[in-house]
Design a protein around this motif. Structure first.
Motif, PDB file in Angstrom:
ATOM      1  N   GLN A  62      -7.337  17.219  51.235  1.00  0.00           N
ATOM      2  CA  GLN A  62      -7.250  17.247  49.780  1.00  0.00           C
ATOM      3  C   GLN A  62      -7.834  18.568  49.300  1.00  0.00           C
ATOM      4  O   GLN A  62      -8.963  18.920  49.668  1.00  0.00           O
ATOM      5  N   LEU A  63      -7.077  19.282  48.478  1.00  0.00           N
ATOM      6  CA  LEU A  63      -7.474  20.635  48.093  1.00  0.00           C
ATOM      7  C   LEU A  63      -7.074  20.894  46.657  1.00  0.00           C
ATOM      8  O   LEU A  63      -5.956  20.560  46.241  1.00  0.00           O
ATOM      9  N   THR A  64      -7.983  21.475  45.878  1.00  0.00           N
ATOM     10  CA  THR A  64      -7.669  22.028  44.574  1.00  0.00           C
ATOM     11  C   THR A  64      -8.216  23.441  44.533  1.00  0.00           C
ATOM     12  O   THR A  64      -9.295  23.718  45.072  1.00  0.00           O
ATOM     13  N   ALA A  65      -7.486  24.362  43.904  1.00  0.00           N
ATOM     14  CA  ALA A  65      -7.894  25.761  43.919  1.00  0.00           C
ATOM     15  C   ALA A  65      -7.342  26.475  42.702  1.00  0.00           C
ATOM     16  O   ALA A  65      -6.333  26.074  42.117  1.00  0.00           O
ATOM     17  N   ASP A  66      -8.024  27.565  42.344  1.00  0.00           N
ATOM     18  CA  ASP A  66      -7.634  28.457  41.256  1.00  0.00           C
ATOM     19  C   ASP A  66      -7.828  29.867  41.806  1.00  0.00           C
ATOM     20  O   ASP A  66      -8.933  30.235  42.211  1.00  0.00           O
ATOM     21  N   LEU A  67      -6.741  30.661  41.839  1.00  0.00           N
ATOM     22  CA  LEU A  67      -6.759  31.927  42.576  1.00  0.00           C
ATOM     23  C   LEU A  67      -6.290  33.077  41.697  1.00  0.00           C
ATOM     24  O   LEU A  67      -5.288  32.964  40.982  1.00  0.00           O
ATOM     25  N   THR A  68      -7.035  34.196  41.762  1.00  0.00           N
ATOM     26  CA  THR A  68      -6.608  35.469  41.179  1.00  0.00           C
ATOM     27  C   THR A  68      -6.691  36.517  42.277  1.00  0.00           C
ATOM     28  O   THR A  68      -7.693  36.595  42.995  1.00  0.00           O
ATOM     29  N   LEU A  69      -5.650  37.344  42.392  1.00  0.00           N
ATOM     30  CA  LEU A  69      -5.584  38.272  43.518  1.00  0.00           C
ATOM     31  C   LEU A  69      -4.759  39.493  43.140  1.00  0.00           C
ATOM     32  O   LEU A  69      -3.646  39.371  42.632  1.00  0.00           O
ATOM     33  N   GLY A  70      -5.307  40.665  43.413  1.00  0.00           N
ATOM     34  CA  GLY A  70      -4.507  41.864  43.228  1.00  0.00           C
ATOM     35  C   GLY A  70      -5.332  43.034  42.722  1.00  0.00           C
ATOM     36  O   GLY A  70      -6.384  42.841  42.114  1.00  0.00           O
ATOM     37  N   PRO A  71      -4.814  44.245  43.028  1.00  0.00           N
ATOM     38  CA  PRO A  71      -3.565  44.588  43.718  1.00  0.00           C
ATOM     39  C   PRO A  71      -3.572  44.249  45.215  1.00  0.00           C
ATOM     40  O   PRO A  71      -4.620  44.220  45.854  1.00  0.00           O
ATOM     41  N   VAL A  72      -2.377  44.021  45.750  1.00  0.00           N
ATOM     42  CA  VAL A  72      -2.166  43.741  47.171  1.00  0.00           C
ATOM     43  C   VAL A  72      -1.011  44.602  47.662  1.00  0.00           C
ATOM     44  O   VAL A  72      -0.009  44.767  46.955  1.00  0.00           O
ATOM     45  N   LEU A 130       5.756  51.203  51.790  1.00  0.00           N
ATOM     46  CA  LEU A 130       5.351  49.923  51.234  1.00  0.00           C
ATOM     47  C   LEU A 130       6.396  48.859  51.564  1.00  0.00           C
ATOM     48  O   LEU A 130       7.569  48.985  51.211  1.00  0.00           O
ATOM     49  N   LEU A 131       5.970  47.797  52.228  1.00  0.00           N
ATOM     50  CA  LEU A 131       6.875  46.690  52.534  1.00  0.00           C
ATOM     51  C   LEU A 131       6.927  45.708  51.374  1.00  0.00           C
ATOM     52  O   LEU A 131       8.004  45.255  50.978  1.00  0.00           O
ATOM     53  N   SER A 132       5.774  45.348  50.832  1.00  0.00           N
ATOM     54  CA  SER A 132       5.725  44.485  49.661  1.00  0.00           C
ATOM     55  C   SER A 132       4.349  44.613  49.031  1.00  0.00           C
ATOM     56  O   SER A 132       3.391  45.061  49.668  1.00  0.00           O
ATOM     57  N   GLY A 133       4.271  44.175  47.771  1.00  0.00           N
ATOM     58  CA  GLY A 133       2.992  44.230  47.082  1.00  0.00           C
ATOM     59  C   GLY A 133       3.132  43.812  45.638  1.00  0.00           C
ATOM     60  O   GLY A 133       4.238  43.628  45.124  1.00  0.00           O
ATOM     61  N   TRP A 134       1.983  43.636  44.987  1.00  0.00           N
ATOM     62  CA  TRP A 134       1.962  43.335  43.557  1.00  0.00           C
ATOM     63  C   TRP A 134       0.655  43.834  42.972  1.00  0.00           C
ATOM     64  O   TRP A 134      -0.314  44.106  43.680  1.00  0.00           O
TER      65      TRP A 134
END
Length: 425
Positions: A283-293, A303-307
């Protein structure tokens, strides 16, 4: 017979005092004072003991200054420890009770320091290590159970570890922990509670045999972890985790696959319950912020991919059902050659997904409203070559072809400074 370890050196008895004891008064206390010295190394012990009682009881103060480990090499060698170096210092108050029933109680409040500690054991090399812990320890042990409590700040200014068999190399700087640990163990049960604040300034992990390297800076975790026995007779152990993780910078290089991943500004709030014997019931709950990647080709920095920024407001996993959303990705791009003037094959100003869920062993998928803003697809073909998408297809296929570690077939090149992502707060 066997040869006992030897110790060479001049040990000076500076002072020793002990008050008289009467054998007909087994509960009588005696005061003991001891001061030993070897060069700049000192041991001071002040204690109150009941040595004649059926239960051994004692308490006092101890001060150990600049104990050098190198002269203790013959003794440590009995445990397989080789080439010990460094110094130990401690100062604090201790309490000890050893009952005739076998119950042991130990208490400590004070400070322990390790300076430039280094040692070897088999294929493991540890050090140099600098440690400073100031806190309390409470231990209670009986033939049936063990209870341990630790609290107080721990600082590990530097730490190094090398393991020859796996080719593991670990370096870290600036580890600190402020919190509490509680352990309870019996023959049938194990319970562990950990709560506090952890910070790690820098970590460098390398596996040269696999040509893998991981570097991170500024990790910070605040929260709790619990290992609990099953609440029901037939239930297994559970791992519970709750807290907040911040990671300003992470970089991973996989040389054999020519891949380099760069991550900035990760922030995660999470709660998790994991039955260790039935991990499918996670059981998992999460809130995620990420970047730049960014994910790049090490050979030339393409660059292969990113945001620029990813925001996932909710992740829920329970009873084989996964629910995501809302999910928003800003500044998404893929397949761009190195250089500020190169255009990406795919660009998207913003991608937003309100809800995504799937469930069951044979997944059924449900997708909520999707918003795509500023999508651009660039298909280019030079006069004497294939479309850029075909060229990228050949490049991506070659990424999976491993190159032996240490090979010079591909020389990593980094993108120009203007092509690097700017860290966002």
């Amino acid at each position: 017979g066997c040869d006992l370890p030897s110790y060479q050196g001049t040990l000076e008895l500076v002072r020793t005092d002990m008050t008289a004891l009467a054998s007909w008064q087994p509960q009588q206390e005696t005061l003991v004072q001891l001061h030993l010295r070897r060069e700049a190394q000192h041991l001071h012990l002040d204690a109150r003991l009941q040595p004649l009682a059926s239960d051994l009881v004692g308490q006092g103060e101890v001060w150990l200054q600049d104990l050098q480990l190198e002269p203790l090499a013959p003794l440590l060698g009995l445990a397989g420890i080789e080439q010990p170096q460094g110094a130990v210092q401690l100062q604090g108050h201790w309490q000890l009770t050893r009952a005739a029933s076998g119950l042991l109680q130990l208490g400590w409040q004070g400070r322990v320091q390790l300076a430039a500690l280094a040692l070897r054991q088999a294929e493991l090399a540890l050090g140099p290590l600098d440690l400073d812990w100031q806190g309390q320890l409470r231990l209670q042990q009986s033939p049936e159970s063990l209870q341990l409590q630790l609290d107080g700040p721990l600082r590990l200014d530097r730490f190094a570890l090398n393991e020859a068999a796996a080719g593991l190399q670990l370096r870290q700087q600036g580890f600190s922990w402020q919190g509490q640990l509680e352990l309870k163990q019996t023959a049938q049960r194990l319970e562990l509670n950990l709560i506090g604040d952890l910070a790690l300034a820098a970590l460098d992990l390398a596996l040269p045999k696999a040509d893998l390297q991981l570097q991170q800076q500024g990790l910070h975790w605040q929260g709790s972890a619990q290992l609990l026995p099953g609440e029901l007779p037939d239930a297994g152990r559970q791992l519970r985790l709750a807290g907040r993780l911040r990671l300003p910078q992470l970089e991973l290089r996989a040389g054999q696959q020519h891949l380099q991943a760069q991550l900035r500004q990760l922030e995660l709030h999470t709660e998790m319950q994991l039955p260790l014997e039935q991990p499918q019931l996670l059981q998992l709950t999460a809130d995620l912020t990420l970047g730049p990647v960014q994910l790049r080709d090490q050979r030339d920095g393409a660059l292969l991919s990113g945001w620029q920024r990813l925001r996932l407001e909710s992740v829920r996993l329970q009873d084989e059902t996964v629910q995501l959303g809302p999910l928003r990705i800003e500044g998404l791009e893929a397949l761009r050659l190195a250089g500020a003037s190169a255009a990406a094959v795919l660009q998207c100003r913003q991608l937003q997904l309100d809800e995504l869920s799937w469930w069951g062993q044979r997944p059924e998928l449900a997708v909520g409203p999707v918003l795509i803003d500023g999508l651009q697809l660039a298909l280019e073909r030079p006069a004497d070559g294939p479309f850029n998408l075909q060229a990228w297809q050949q490049r991506l296929q070659s990424l999976g072809e491993s190159t032996p570690a240490g090979s010079s077939a591909a020389t990593p090149q980094h993108a120009s400074p203007e092509d690097e992502p700017a860290a966002t707060a």
